[in-house]
Write a protein that holds these residues in place. Structure first.
Motif, PDB file in Angstrom:
ATOM      1  N   LYS A  26       1.082  -1.309  -0.219  1.00  0.00           N
ATOM      2  CA  LYS A  26      -0.243   0.171   0.125  1.00  0.00           C
ATOM      3  C   LYS A  26       0.691   1.066   0.102  1.00  0.00           C
ATOM      4  CE  LYS A  26      -4.093   1.873   2.093  1.00  0.00           C
ATOM      5  NZ  LYS A  26      -3.438   3.881   2.537  1.00  0.00           N
ATOM      6  N   LYS A  27       2.417   1.013   0.709  1.00  0.00           N
ATOM      7  CA  LYS A  27       2.696   2.607   0.903  1.00  0.00           C
ATOM      8  C   LYS A  27       4.082   2.465  -0.506  1.00  0.00           C
ATOM      9  CE  LYS A  27       3.690   2.181   5.844  1.00  0.00           C
ATOM     10  NZ  LYS A  27       4.813   2.071   6.556  1.00  0.00           N
ATOM     11  N   GLU A  29       1.973   2.029  -3.338  1.00  0.00           N
ATOM     12  CA  GLU A  29       1.096   1.928  -3.910  1.00  0.00           C
ATOM     13  C   GLU A  29       0.428   3.824  -4.071  1.00  0.00           C
ATOM     14  OE1 GLU A  29      -2.356  -0.028  -3.610  1.00  0.00           O
ATOM     15  OE2 GLU A  29      -1.351  -1.532  -4.718  1.00  0.00           O
ATOM     16  N   ASP A  30       1.407   3.892  -2.651  1.00  0.00           N
ATOM     17  CA  ASP A  30       1.315   5.452  -2.341  1.00  0.00           C
ATOM     18  C   ASP A  30       1.742   6.892  -2.605  1.00  0.00           C
ATOM     19  OD1 ASP A  30      -1.168   5.039  -1.621  1.00  0.00           O
ATOM     20  OD2 ASP A  30      -0.808   4.952   0.773  1.00  0.00           O
TER      21      ASP A  30
END
Length: 202
Positions: A26-27, A29-30
């Motif tokens: 997720k990080k 992707e951010d």
């Protein structure tokens, strides 16, 4: 050697085979760059890890750029010089000089290019002068599910000095593993436009 390695505090580092967790994915992707340091006992005498980063640039542009040894001085920490001294087919020998006006460390890396898998591997050329004990690893690119380009960096390094490794190993590894972030910034600069592949002739 000890003084030299202290001076090169942010220089080569890192590798591990550990995959990213869901939180790390997720990080990434951010827009963050994830650095996963290898376990202390994974490779005795070595420091290393993996790092991952997503970029908006086309995979072919990223691939063309990473094979140009001249840009390493822009994306590797404390690098004074980086140039190809010999090239044949998909292999090249790259001279690396790191340090500052007071102290320098020189070594040569053998690079192997695998376009089909977008993978550029390297290992220390021990037949040529080298101020470190060992270095090996690879860059690899892949197209992420959202169309962006995912860069993975994996490497291990033996500084050749156990005391320096214990005192500064983690900091040195962190400096190197930030490379995907620096590479992403470099690709966004106007000077990187020359790495965009030319359209195929009709």
């Amino acid at each position: 050697m000890a003084v030299l390695l202290i001076a090169l505090i942010a220089a080569p580092a890192a590798a591990t085979a550990k995959s990213m967790s869901k939180d790390q994915v997720k990080k990434v992707e951010d827009g963050k760059v994830i650095m996963i340091h290898m376990k202390e006992k994974a490779w005795k005498g070595y420091i290393g890890g993996n790092s991952y980063g997503l970029m908006d640039e086309d995979i072919e542009k990223a691939w063309n750029a990473i094979q140009d040894a001249r840009i390493y001085a822009k994306i590797y920490p404390t690098t004074i010089e980086s140039k190809t001294v010999k090239k044949k087919g998909n292999k090249q020998i790259v001279k690396m000089v790191q340090g500052n006006k007071m102290v320098k460390a020189t070594y040569y890396l053998n690079y192997l290019s695998d376009h089909e898998n977008y993978k550029l591997s390297w290992k220390l050329n021990k037949t040529m002068p080298h101020d470190i004990a060992d270095s090996r690893g690879y860059f690899q690119f892949s197209t992420y599910k959202d169309g962006r380009t995912l860069m993975k960096m994996s490497t291990v390094l033996d500084l050749g000095n156990e005391i320096i490794e214990k005192l500064f190993g983690e900091k040195i590894a962190a400096g190197l593993l930030r490379l995907p972030k620096k590479f992403r910034k470099f690709l966004a600069k106007p000077e990187a436009k020359k790495y965009v592949p030319k359209p195929a002739s009709a």
